[in-house]
Design a protein around this motif. Structure first.
Motif: not given
Length: 741
Positions: A588, A571-572, A539, A542
């Motif tokens: 996540k 997402e991260q 990512n 992200p």
């Protein structure tokens, strides 16, 4: 010419919006203050057809109206008034007035959160650079390595560290530093002199198209004053050998041109047994002027430098055993030095009655050196685990933004389109193992970073009756380059990545005293260049996806309430690694919660505010008993009560509460919460002002920042993982004297 998919989308949207035009009768005008200076961002509202506009930096506006319509002009800090529209050009003078909540009028297109910030900073001005971020409802800060290091930030269930998930800017220049030696998005605001701040704008969530990198939990934008009404000299002195001197001088104050100089010196030893020896110097000069009937120019230059020693984060077991006191140290050779020189130039051009363009260029030179020891003797039993983080950076950027007011049948609105370019070059970005600041024992990383961010965006506010619809889209493209100075052969590693961030917001003016809103959008925070080029994370950029459902309500004229239910998916995440003093990418996460902000002014001289946030923050795809997000607070509460009498006496008491929170993933180690009160009392007479300020009024024992860290003391044979903390300041009294002329 070939265009990639993100730019095709942006181009098509821009072309589509450019066709939204139509003929409508308009009135034009200029808004000035008592000094005949233009008033920017005044709100112009047609009571008959509900059209609205804002004044430009030149104080100019155009508004769809016909002769005889009733037009209201308002601005926080000025007395609102209504006039009857006439054809031709109009000039209006706003009269300054005590900030009253009952002066705030909810009208279509008005950003509720900005109203809260403008009222807050005018009624309760900042007194230190640390106070600047505290103007954002629900935001809490903490210091954990001496007064010269950037603060740790908490907002909406985030431990944002020093800026990873909040975008911070000053006069259009980003404060967040990408791929920083200490942490991604590192944001040091100590170059700001608090008395030069005119306003604070902020937003929570990834919903503002003009905000890009790091604007996930939200953004904060500071605006400095364009001119000084009076010269100011201020002196402060207090406990812990603390002194502060301030001088602000107007060198030019004419109708179309102004120039002022501000300077600040700050020194303190802090409450620690090993003196901090903290010293900071700030210098700033700013020019603002009208350079033609349709052009304005602003230019500012600032210089900041700081040095300090620190006692660092101490282990709880060392205090409980009596080995050291709460204000003692295991390694008191920590500390650092930093400096930043900024140049910001803004040029605005009014193209015609309905359109304008704003251009900004900024340049910054930055140096950073920090010594830390998080684990003491865990890795090196002989010399200890002290690390050095260092870099020398240049940052160059520009923003160009086009504004257009359009009309189409029953619709009217505002179009905003912009491009931006930013380049950061961080040379000799270093993480190394050192001994008492004197020698470098080994290098963990050493290299040169070159990171470029090119962005374009388009945003519209469409108004139809009581509805305002705000669609927008942003495209960011990044180029990451890294030269590893420790590699055996010369090789520049590189990577590229783009991201599209759509936004869609709705505002409904249900009544004159009630607004409802629904916001949805996508944002992102970039990863460190060193992580990206080494493929340590898939990512690169992200994304964050968020939504807010809320309202702003005035149940009575002198009270404002803002509440929102919100959700944010990342997402991260980033996780703090104590033994290396760095952040590493994680998995996540999701957060959901509710915000409540209340401002109440029962009397003209009595003002209170309360801000609360409750959050449930969890890591996804993690075992049920190990899905806590370290240091993510589930409840924060801030509030205050201010008295400002016409006799010149003023006073205020302020509270901040941070709940206990998990310090690790399974919540087996807990960071203790705290509640702290601050107090001030003062008297203004003629040109003089005297006062006292007390931090930690009730002398509470509290831990300002806390981390779960595995460490080993010199006499221990095995490491111990537990809370390591920096103690919050004890009762701290200082006196203030100032003179204006």
């Amino acid at each position: 010419m070939y265009l990639s998919t993100p730019y095709k989308i942006l181009f098509l949207l821009f072309v589509s919006f450019s066709f939204i035009s139509g003929k409508a009768q308009t009135i034009t005008g200029t808004v000035i203050n008592h000094n005949n200076s233009p008033v920017a961002e005044a709100y112009i509202y047609n009571l008959n057809n509900e059209n609205h506009a804002h004044t430009s930096s030149l104080g100019q506006f155009s508004l769809q109206a016909k002769a005889g319509d009733s037009i209201r002009v308002s601005h926080i800090g000025y007395k609102s008034f209504t006039f009857t529209a006439l054809t031709g050009k109009n000039t209006f003078e706003l009269q300054e007035k005590l900030n009253l909540i009952n002066e705030v009028v909810l009208t279509p297109g008005l950003n509720s959160l900005e109203v809260f910030s403008k009222v807050n900073i005018n009624i309760n001005p900042v007194t230190s650079s640390q106070d600047l971020l505290r103007k954002v409802p629900g935001l809490i800060i903490g210091q954990h390595a001496g007064g010269g290091k950037a603060e740790q930030i908490f907002l909406r269930g985030f431990d944002i560290d020093h800026g990873t998930d909040i975008s911070i800017g000053v006069d259009g220049m980003p404060v967040n530093l990408v791929s920083h030696a200490h942490g991604q998005g590192y944001s040091d605001l100590h170059f700001l002199i608090p008395e030069t701040i005119e306003g604070v704008a902020f937003g929570k969530g990834p919903y503002n198209t003009e905000k890009g990198n790091f604007a996930t939990a939200g953004f904060v934008s500071f605006k400095t004053k364009d001119r000084l009404e009076n010269n100011l000299i201020k002196a402060e002195a207090g406990q812990f050998n603390s002194q502060r001197l301030l001088g602000m001088f107007s060198l030019l104050n004419k109708q179309n041109h102004s120039l002022y100089l501000a300077s600040e010196y700050l020194a303190t030893d802090g409450p620690f047994e090993s003196p901090q020896n903290f010293n900071r110097i700030n210098l700033m000069a700013k020019y603002a002027g009208k350079v033609g009937p349709a052009n304005s120019l602003k230019a500012s230059i600032s210089k900041f430098s700081s040095t300090w020693d620190a006692s660092g984060q101490i282990p709880l077991r060392a205090v409980q055993s009596g080995m050291i006191s709460r204000f003692g140290a295991i390694d008191d050779t920590e500390g650092g030095e930093t400096s930043r020189t900024n140049l910001i130039v803004e040029y605005d051009h009014q193209i015609n009655e309905k359109s304008s363009v704003r251009n900004k260029v900024y340049y910054s030179e930055y140096d950073f050196l920090l010594f830390s020891n998080f684990t003491f003797f865990l890795e090196d039993p002989e010399f200890g685990d002290q690390i050095k983080q260092q870099e020398t950076r240049t940052m160059l950027g520009l923003n160009s933004e086009y504004h257009n007011r359009f009309n189409f049948k029953k619709w009217y609105g505002d179009l905003q389109a912009g491009i931006s370019l930013r380049n950061d070059q961080s040379e000799e970005n270093e993480l190394s193992h050192t001994y008492q600041r004197l020698s470098t024992l080994s290098y963990f990383s050493l290299g040169d970073i070159n990171e470029t961010n090119l962005a374009a965006y388009i945003n519209a506010e469409l108004h139809l009756g009581k509805w305002t619809i705000n669609p927008g889209i942003r495209v960011d493209h990044f180029n990451f380059e890294y030269y590893d100075r420790l590699a055996p052969e010369y090789l520049t590693l590189s990577e590229e990545k783009s991201i599209i961030s759509p936004k869609l917001n709705f505002l409904y003016n249900a009544k004159n005293n009630l607004q409802l809103y629904l916001k949805a959008g996508k944002g992102f925070h970039s990863n460190d260049t060193r992580v990206v080029v080494r493929k340590a994370s898939e990512n690169i950029l992200p994304a964050a996806y968020g939504s807010d459902l809320g309202m702003i309500w005035k149940p009575v004229p002198n009270m404002m309430i803002n509440t929102a239910f919100w959700y944010l998916f990342l997402e991260q995440e980033f996780v703090y690694v104590g033994d290396a003093g760095i952040l590493e990418p994680s998995g996540k996460t999701e957060r959901k919660g509710v915000d409540l902000s209340l401002q109440y002014q029962p009397l003209n001289w009595l003002y209170g505010n309360l801000d609360a946030t409750y959050t449930v923050a969890r890591a996804l795809n993690a075992p049920g008993n190990s899905n806590y997000i370290p240091l993510a607070p589930d409840f924060t509460l801030t509030g205050g009560l201010n008295v400002d009498l016409t006799s010149g006496i003023y006073s205020g008491i302020y509270m901040r509460h941070l709940s206990s929170r998990p310090a690790n993933e399974d919540n087996s180690i807990v960071a203790e919460g705290y509640t702290v009160f601050d107090f001030n009392l003062g008297y203004e007479f003629q040109k003089w002002h005297v006062g006292v300020n007390i931090q930690n009024l009730f002398d509470t024992e509290w831990n300002e920042t806390q981390f779960a860290t595995a460490s080993r003391l010199s006499f221990e044979t095995e490491p111990v993982e537990e809370i390591h903390f920096t103690p919050g300041t004890s009762f701290f009294l200082k006196g203030i004297v100032s003179y204006t002329f």
